[in-house]
Design an enzyme around this catalytic site. Structure first.
Site, PDB file in Angstrom:
ATOM      1  N   GLU A  56       1.892   3.907  -4.041  1.00 53.15           N
ATOM      2  CA  GLU A  56       1.387   2.534  -4.169  1.00 53.15           C
ATOM      3  C   GLU A  56       2.316   1.687  -5.028  1.00 53.15           C
ATOM      4  OE1 GLU A  56      -3.341   3.655  -3.681  1.00 53.15           O
ATOM      5  OE2 GLU A  56      -2.391   3.639  -5.659  1.00 53.15           O
ATOM      6  N   GLU A  85      28.454 -13.597   0.011  1.00 49.76           N
ATOM      7  CA  GLU A  85      29.608 -12.881  -0.552  1.00 49.76           C
ATOM      8  C   GLU A  85      29.428 -12.693  -2.058  1.00 49.76           C
ATOM      9  OE1 GLU A  85      31.738 -10.732  -0.740  1.00 49.76           O
ATOM     10  OE2 GLU A  85      33.426 -11.461   0.462  1.00 49.76           O
ATOM     11  N   ASP A 120       0.852  -1.187   0.000  1.00 56.26           N
ATOM     12  CA  ASP A 120       0.000   0.000   0.000  1.00 56.26           C
ATOM     13  C   ASP A 120       0.884   1.232   0.000  1.00 56.26           C
ATOM     14  OD1 ASP A 120      -2.310   1.453  -0.059  1.00 56.26           O
ATOM     15  OD2 ASP A 120      -2.833   1.172   2.047  1.00 56.26           O
ATOM     16  N   HIS A 170      33.198 -13.623   9.160  1.00 56.18           N
ATOM     17  CA  HIS A 170      33.394 -15.025   9.530  1.00 56.18           C
ATOM     18  C   HIS A 170      34.849 -15.322   9.901  1.00 56.18           C
ATOM     19  CE1 HIS A 170      35.546 -15.948   5.819  1.00 56.18           C
ATOM     20  NE2 HIS A 170      34.655 -15.196   5.189  1.00 56.18           N
ATOM     21  N   ASP A 188      -1.218  -1.073   5.046  1.00 55.41           N
ATOM     22  CA  ASP A 188      -1.699   0.287   5.293  1.00 55.41           C
ATOM     23  C   ASP A 188      -1.063   0.863   6.557  1.00 55.41           C
ATOM     24  OD1 ASP A 188      -3.732   2.526   4.841  1.00 55.41           O
ATOM     25  OD2 ASP A 188      -4.265   1.858   6.858  1.00 55.41           O
TER      26      ASP A 188
END
Length: 379
Positions: free
Chosen positions: A50, A261, A9, A187, A124
Site C-alpha cells: 500500500e 534534456e 492500493d 530531435h 485495486d
C-alpha cells in the site's frame, strides 16, 4: 495550478506473500486518467504494498507537474499515518513513510482521505493485475523447468491445461509477454548542436536541416505503421520533431516533462572545452560520477530517476503497443541503459546522431531488450 486526485492500493496474497501495487492519477474532475502505475514487488505485506502504491502515485503526480494533490486510499493505516494521527510502529514502514513524506513536501498542498474499498476499484484492479503478472512469471518459469526453452513466450494455462506448444514463440531474453516497444527518436538539428554546445533546458528551434530531418524520420515511422502514440519532451526542438511524426502517423501527441534534456545549469551554451576550462575539477568529476550535478543544474542520477518514471508510465499506459518517444541525448541513452541493465558508462561511450532512431522493448514481467541503436539510414 494543476490539481490531481491520486488513488492507490496494494495487496499481498498471503500477507506476507506475492505482492503488488497500483496507482492512478486523475484530473481534478475525477474522470480523466493522467497516469497509471502498477508493479509486482515480490514477497511483501499488504502495508508495504500500500505504501509503495502511494509513493508511485505521488511520484507520477510530481512528474505531471501537479501542485495540489488529494490522496484517496482504502488503507486506514496509511491514511492515518500520513496524516500524522497514528504513530509508525513497524520498522519496515518507516523508510517508506519517509519517502512518501519527501514527495509530499514537493507539493503546495496534499490531503489524505480514507475511502471504502468499493470506491478504490481502479487502483485495486491495477494492484491485482500486478500480482497476476507475478503469477504469470512463476507459471512460465515452471514451464521452462518442464522442458521449454528459456526465452520462449508461453500462454498461461488453466490448471487442467498443458502448455500449448503452438503458442510458444522463440526468443533469447527470457522475457515474458508482449512488450511495450519504444521507438526512441532524437530531435533534429539546432544551431547549438551544429556548434556542439551543451544544449539542455535552452530552447533553440530546429534549423532548416533539422526540419528536413524531422520530416524524413516522420515518413519512415509512418511507413512502419502500428504506432499507438507519439510522446515528446516539451522543449521546442523535440516538440517540432514530434509534431511531424504525429501528423504523419495521424496519432495523438502527448508532452511529458520527464523527457526533458539534462539541466546543464551554468554550462548551458558552452562547448565541452569551454566548460572544462571554466570548471576543470568539477567538469572532470562530473564526467566520472553520475551523482554530481552540473553547476546550477542536475545530475545524471536525477535524470535517470525521472526517465524511469516515464518508462513505467508508458509501459502501464501502452501495454504491448508501439510508442514513438521524441527526446534528447541523455533521456534516450538513459532508456537504453535501463533496457540493457548496464551502468552509467553507457552515457559517455554511446554516440547518438541527430534525428537518429533507437528501439527498446520493455516486457510486463520486467524483462527488456534493445533492438536498434542510432539508425540514420533514412536521413
Amino acid at each position: 495550478m494543476l490539481e490531481v486526485i491520486v488513488e492507490a492500493d496494494g495487496g499481498s496474497r498471503g500477507n506476507p506473500g506475492p505482492a503488488g501495487y497500483g496507482a492512478v492519477v486523475f484530473a481534478a474532475d475525477h474522470v480523466r486518467v493522467l497516469a497509471e502505475r502498477k508493479e509486482f514487488i515480490g514477497v511483501a505485506t499488504n502495508n508495504v504494498a500500500e505504501y509503495r502504491g502511494l509513493i508511485a502515485g505521488l511520484a507520477a503526480s510530481a512528474e505531471l507537474g501537479a501542485r495540489v494533490v488529494t490522496v484517496r486510499m482504502d488503507s486506514k493505516l496509511v491514511v492515518e499515518q500520513m496524516s500524522g494521527r497514528w504513530k509508525i510502529k513497524h520498522a519496515s514502514m518507516i523508510p517508506l513513510a519517509e519517502q512518501a513524506r519527501a514527495l509530499v513536501a514537493g507539493f503546495d498542498r496534499v490531503s489524505f482521505t480514507w475511502i471504502p474499498r468499493a470506491q478504490n476499484s481502479h487502483a485495486d484492479r491495477l494492484a491485482n493485475e500486478a500480482m497476476d503478472d507475478g503469477g504469470l512469471t512463476a507459471t512460465v518459469r515452471e514451464a521452462v523447468g518442464a522442458g521449454y526453452a528459456a526465452g520462449d513466450e508461453v500462454a498461461v494455462p488453466k490448471p487442467s491445461e498443458p502448455v500449448d506448444a503452438s503458442k510458444v514463440s522463440p526468443g533469447w531474453t527470457g522475457a515474458v509477454g508482449k512488450p511495450t516497444r519504444l521507438l526512441l527518436l532524437r530531435h533534429g538539428q539546432t544551431a547549438l548542436s551544429v556548434q556542439r554546445r551543451y544544449s539542455g533546458r535552452g530552447n533553440p528551434p530546429l534549423t532548416d536541416l533539422g526540419r528536413e530531418q524531422a520530416d524524413r524520420a516522420a515518413k519512415t515511422l509512418a511507413a512502419k505503421g502500428d504506432i499507438a502514440a507519439v510522446v515528446s519532451s516539451p522543449l521546442q526542438r523535440a516538440r517540432s520533431t514530434a509534431e511531424a511524426a504525429a501528423a504523419a502517423l495521424e496519432v495523438p501527441l502527448r508532452i511529458l516533462d520527464g523527457l526533458t534534456e539534462t539541466d546543464f545549469g551554468d554550462w548551458e551554451g558552452l562547448t565541452f572545452a569551454e566548460a572544462a576550462q571554466r570548471d576543470p575539477q568539477l567538469h572532470s568529476d562530473w564526467l566520472g560520477d553520475p551523482s554530481i550535478p552540473a553547476p546550477g543544474g542536475e545530475s545524471f542520477d536525477q535524470v535517470r530517476e525521472r526517465v524511469e518514471g516515464v518508462r513505467r508510465d508508458l509501459v502501464a499506459l501502452y501495454p504491448g503497443r508501439n510508442v514513438v518517444v521524441v527526446s534528447h541525448v541523455t533521456p534516450i541513452k538513459t532508456l537504453l541503459q535501463l533496457a540493457l541493465g548496464v551502468g552509467p558508462s553507457l552515457l559517455y561511450r554511446l554516440h547518438l546522431d541527430l534525428a537518429s532512431l533507437c528501439v527498446a522493448e520493455f516486457y510486463p514481467d520486467g524483462g527488456a531488450s534493445v533492438r536498434l541503436v542510432n539508425d540514420t539510414s533514412y536521413l
